[in-house]
Design an enzyme around this catalytic site. Structure first.
Site, PDB file in Angstrom:
ATOM      1  N   ASP A  90     113.066 -53.708 -18.301  1.00 38.68           N
ATOM      2  CA  ASP A  90     113.013 -52.250 -18.126  1.00 38.68           C
ATOM      3  C   ASP A  90     113.233 -51.595 -19.487  1.00 38.68           C
ATOM      4  OD1 ASP A  90     113.554 -50.479 -15.252  1.00 38.68           O
ATOM      5  OD2 ASP A  90     113.803 -49.426 -17.169  1.00 38.68           O
TER       6      ASP A  90
ATOM      7  N   ASN B  36     106.085 -53.561 -11.486  1.00 38.26           N
ATOM      8  CA  ASN B  36     106.605 -52.442 -10.691  1.00 38.26           C
ATOM      9  C   ASN B  36     106.930 -51.188 -11.498  1.00 38.26           C
ATOM     10  OD1 ASN B  36     108.247 -51.252  -8.346  1.00 38.26           O
ATOM     11  ND2 ASN B  36     109.806 -51.548  -9.949  1.00 38.26           N
TER      12      ASN B  36
ATOM     13  N   TYR C 245      98.518 -39.963 -11.642  1.00 40.11           N
ATOM     14  CA  TYR C 245      99.275 -40.869 -10.765  1.00 40.11           C
ATOM     15  C   TYR C 245      98.349 -41.427  -9.682  1.00 40.11           C
ATOM     16  CZ  TYR C 245     103.241 -42.748  -8.144  1.00 40.11           C
ATOM     17  OH  TYR C 245     104.130 -43.599  -7.499  1.00 40.11           O
TER      18      TYR C 245
ATOM     19  N   LYS D 275      97.363 -45.378  -9.394  1.00 38.10           N
ATOM     20  CA  LYS D 275      97.758 -46.160  -8.213  1.00 38.10           C
ATOM     21  C   LYS D 275      96.530 -46.604  -7.407  1.00 38.10           C
ATOM     22  CE  LYS D 275     102.169 -46.061  -9.001  1.00 38.10           C
ATOM     23  NZ  LYS D 275     102.897 -47.296  -9.361  1.00 38.10           N
TER      24      LYS D 275
ATOM     25  N   ILE E 215     109.905 -42.984  -1.081  1.00 42.22           N
ATOM     26  CA  ILE E 215     111.082 -43.856  -1.050  1.00 42.22           C
ATOM     27  C   ILE E 215     112.202 -43.171  -1.827  1.00 42.22           C
ATOM     28  CG2 ILE E 215     111.962 -46.166  -1.604  1.00 42.22           C
ATOM     29  CD1 ILE E 215     109.578 -46.244   0.383  1.00 42.22           C
TER      30      ILE E 215
ATOM     31  N   THR F  77     114.368 -42.865  -4.321  1.00 40.99           N
ATOM     32  CA  THR F  77     114.715 -43.387  -5.648  1.00 40.99           C
ATOM     33  C   THR F  77     114.687 -42.219  -6.647  1.00 40.99           C
ATOM     34  OG1 THR F  77     112.491 -43.770  -6.518  1.00 40.99           O
ATOM     35  CG2 THR F  77     113.402 -45.498  -5.082  1.00 40.99           C
TER      36      THR F  77
HETATM   37  N1  LIG Z   1     109.861 -43.774  -4.900  1.00 50.97           N
HETATM   38  C1  LIG Z   1     108.687 -43.495  -4.372  1.00 50.97           C
HETATM   39  O1  LIG Z   1     108.574 -42.581  -3.527  1.00 50.97           O
HETATM   40  C2  LIG Z   1     107.480 -44.304  -4.734  1.00 50.97           C
HETATM   41  C3  LIG Z   1     106.348 -44.226  -3.899  1.00 50.97           C
HETATM   42  C4  LIG Z   1     105.232 -44.978  -4.214  1.00 50.97           C
HETATM   43  C5  LIG Z   1     105.223 -45.777  -5.332  1.00 50.97           C
HETATM   44  N2  LIG Z   1     106.322 -45.823  -6.132  1.00 50.97           N
HETATM   45  C6  LIG Z   1     106.259 -46.694  -7.310  1.00 50.97           C
HETATM   46  O2  LIG Z   1     107.330 -47.602  -7.266  1.00 50.97           O
HETATM   47  C7  LIG Z   1     107.594 -48.064  -8.598  1.00 50.97           C
HETATM   48  C8  LIG Z   1     109.083 -48.007  -8.839  1.00 50.97           C
HETATM   49  O3  LIG Z   1     109.491 -46.662  -8.822  1.00 50.97           O
HETATM   50  P1  LIG Z   1     110.884 -46.194  -8.204  1.00 50.97           P
HETATM   51  O4  LIG Z   1     110.591 -45.326  -7.070  1.00 50.97           O
HETATM   52  O5  LIG Z   1     111.770 -47.352  -8.008  1.00 50.97           O
HETATM   53  O6  LIG Z   1     111.389 -45.228  -9.377  1.00 50.97           O
HETATM   54  P2  LIG Z   1     112.543 -45.389 -10.466  1.00 50.97           P
HETATM   55  O7  LIG Z   1     112.351 -44.249 -11.392  1.00 50.97           O
HETATM   56  O8  LIG Z   1     113.834 -45.561  -9.775  1.00 50.97           O
HETATM   57  O9  LIG Z   1     112.186 -46.762 -11.193  1.00 50.97           O
HETATM   58  C9  LIG Z   1     111.174 -46.892 -12.144  1.00 50.97           C
HETATM   59  C10 LIG Z   1     111.665 -47.807 -13.235  1.00 50.97           C
HETATM   60  O10 LIG Z   1     110.587 -48.046 -14.153  1.00 50.97           O
HETATM   61  C11 LIG Z   1     111.122 -47.985 -15.459  1.00 50.97           C
HETATM   62  N3  LIG Z   1     110.067 -47.642 -16.408  1.00 50.97           N
HETATM   63  C12 LIG Z   1     109.352 -46.505 -16.501  1.00 50.97           C
HETATM   64  N4  LIG Z   1     108.489 -46.560 -17.528  1.00 50.97           N
HETATM   65  C13 LIG Z   1     108.650 -47.780 -18.089  1.00 50.97           C
HETATM   66  C14 LIG Z   1     108.032 -48.441 -19.173  1.00 50.97           C
HETATM   67  N5  LIG Z   1     107.087 -47.849 -19.915  1.00 50.97           N
HETATM   68  N6  LIG Z   1     108.413 -49.709 -19.452  1.00 50.97           N
HETATM   69  C15 LIG Z   1     109.380 -50.291 -18.726  1.00 50.97           C
HETATM   70  N7  LIG Z   1     110.015 -49.726 -17.703  1.00 50.97           N
HETATM   71  C16 LIG Z   1     109.642 -48.479 -17.384  1.00 50.97           C
HETATM   72  C17 LIG Z   1     112.213 -46.912 -15.398  1.00 50.97           C
HETATM   73  O11 LIG Z   1     113.129 -47.029 -16.471  1.00 50.97           O
HETATM   74  C18 LIG Z   1     112.822 -47.203 -14.047  1.00 50.97           C
HETATM   75  O12 LIG Z   1     113.889 -48.127 -14.132  1.00 50.97           O
HETATM   76  C19 LIG Z   1     106.770 -47.171  -9.517  1.00 50.97           C
HETATM   77  O13 LIG Z   1     105.608 -47.873  -9.905  1.00 50.97           O
HETATM   78  C20 LIG Z   1     106.416 -45.993  -8.641  1.00 50.97           C
HETATM   79  O14 LIG Z   1     105.247 -45.360  -9.043  1.00 50.97           O
HETATM   80  C21 LIG Z   1     107.444 -45.117  -5.858  1.00 50.97           C
END
Ligand SMILES: NC(=O)c1ccc[n+]([C@@H]2O[C@H](COP(=O)([O-])OP(=O)(O)OC[C@H]3O[C@@H](n4cnc5c(N)ncnc54)[C@H](O)[C@@H]3O)[C@@H](O)[C@H]2O)c1
Length: 250
Positions: free
Chosen positions: A36, A89, A155, A159, A188, A190
């Site tokens: 990360d 992820n 986005y 995706k 989700i 987060t």
């Molecule tokens: N939470 C939601 O509602 C949701 C819905 C659909 C998809 N997602 C996807 O799930 C995945 C995880 O997101 P989340 O919800 O856990 O959010 P989050 O913000 O809690 O986690 C994302 C993580 O990615 C890391 N990150 C971002 N850019 C980075 C980079 N360039 N290099 C390395 N690390 C990097 C951040 O530091 C963070 O720890 C993402 O791909 C997001 O698009 C989330």
């Protein structure tokens, strides 16, 4: 245990879905490398997992930069001796603007992390997995890879791109014993959706916009990722498994 002795690399592993997956994979017997850009939270999580008796290491990564991804993959492979699971992820939401108001840099920032970052992960992990003759890659797509939403163009595009990139990689590496799948989370709980929480009315609308009528938990996505990574999913590849409480039913 579903992942006994497996070695996993999780990008975006310090927070949210990646964090929950690191904890779940470790509890299922995997050795996990949390990669990360957030050093503090990543190191803290690796320490917590180690303290619980499992094996976890942290490595700083920027998934948008090839050298950084390559070094992390090589590090994980050397440290663990194999690379069985790659969870691509890491992701960012980006600025909420209509397309005509977006700068090129704002577009690139989202697409470079969410889409190019996954390409880079696959690019550097695939040769190792081909040599092993096995591997499971899981990418994090989204409901927004399947439907549009105003002000989230890059986005949506990133995706949506992952859905077909997942199929493409599944075809290219299936004969080497490598399965490539994606998960498609709905909303989700987060930090990535923190800005939506500020408006209670909007949050209530978002919460009820699926069949189950609630926001999902990161642990619920982690369950699906572990399933796709495990032998239980041995004949599943090229798929995007929705974890959205029926969000696409709307
Ligand atoms: N939470 C939601 O509602 C949701 C819905 C659909 C998809 N997602 C996807 O799930 C995945 C995880 O997101 P989340 O919800 O856990 O959010 P989050 O913000 O809690 O986690 C994302 C993580 O990615 C890391 N990150 C971002 N850019 C980075 C980079 N360039 N290099 C390395 N690390 C990097 C951040 O530091 C963070 O720890 C993402 O791909 C997001 O698009 C989330």
């Amino acid at each position: 245990m579903q992942l006994e002795g497996k070695n996993a690399l999780i990008t975006g592993g310090a927070s949210g879905i990646g964090r929950a997956t690191a904890i779940k994979m470790a509890s299922e017997g995997a050795n996990v490398m949390i990669a990360d850009r957030d050093i503090e939270r990543g190191e803290m999580l690796a320490g917590d997992i180690e303290a619980s008796g499992s094996t976890a290491v942290f490595r700083e990564i920027n998934v948008a930069q090839e050298q950084s991804v390559q070094e992390a993959v090589v590090f994980a492979h050397k440290r663990f001796g194999s690379l069985d699971i790659l969870f691509n992820n890491a992701g960012v939401g980006g600025q909420e603007k209509k397309l005509h108001a977006l700068s090129e840099a704002e577009w690139d920032q989202v697409v470079d992390v969410n889409l190019k970052g996954v390409f880079l992960g696959i690019k550097h992990a695939a040769p190792i997995m081909m040599e092993q003759g096995s591997g499971a890659i899981i990418n994090t797509s989204s409901v927004l890879g399947f439907k549009g939403k105003k002000r989230t163009g890059p986005y949506n595009a990133s995706k949506g791109g992952l859905v077909t990139l997942t199929k493409n990689a599944a075809l290219e590496y299936g004969r080497y014993g490598i399965r490539v799948n994606a998960v498609g989370p709905g909303v989700i709980d987060t930090p990535i959706v923190d800005n939506w929480r500020e408006d209670q009315r909007k949050w209530d609308v978002i919460s009820s916009a699926n069949a189950l009528g609630r926001i999902g938990k990161p642990e619920e996505v982690a369950e699906a990722v572990v399933f796709l990574a495990s032998e239980q999913a041995s004949f599943i590849t090229g798929e995007t498994l929705m974890v959205d409480g029926g969000g696409l039913t709307f």
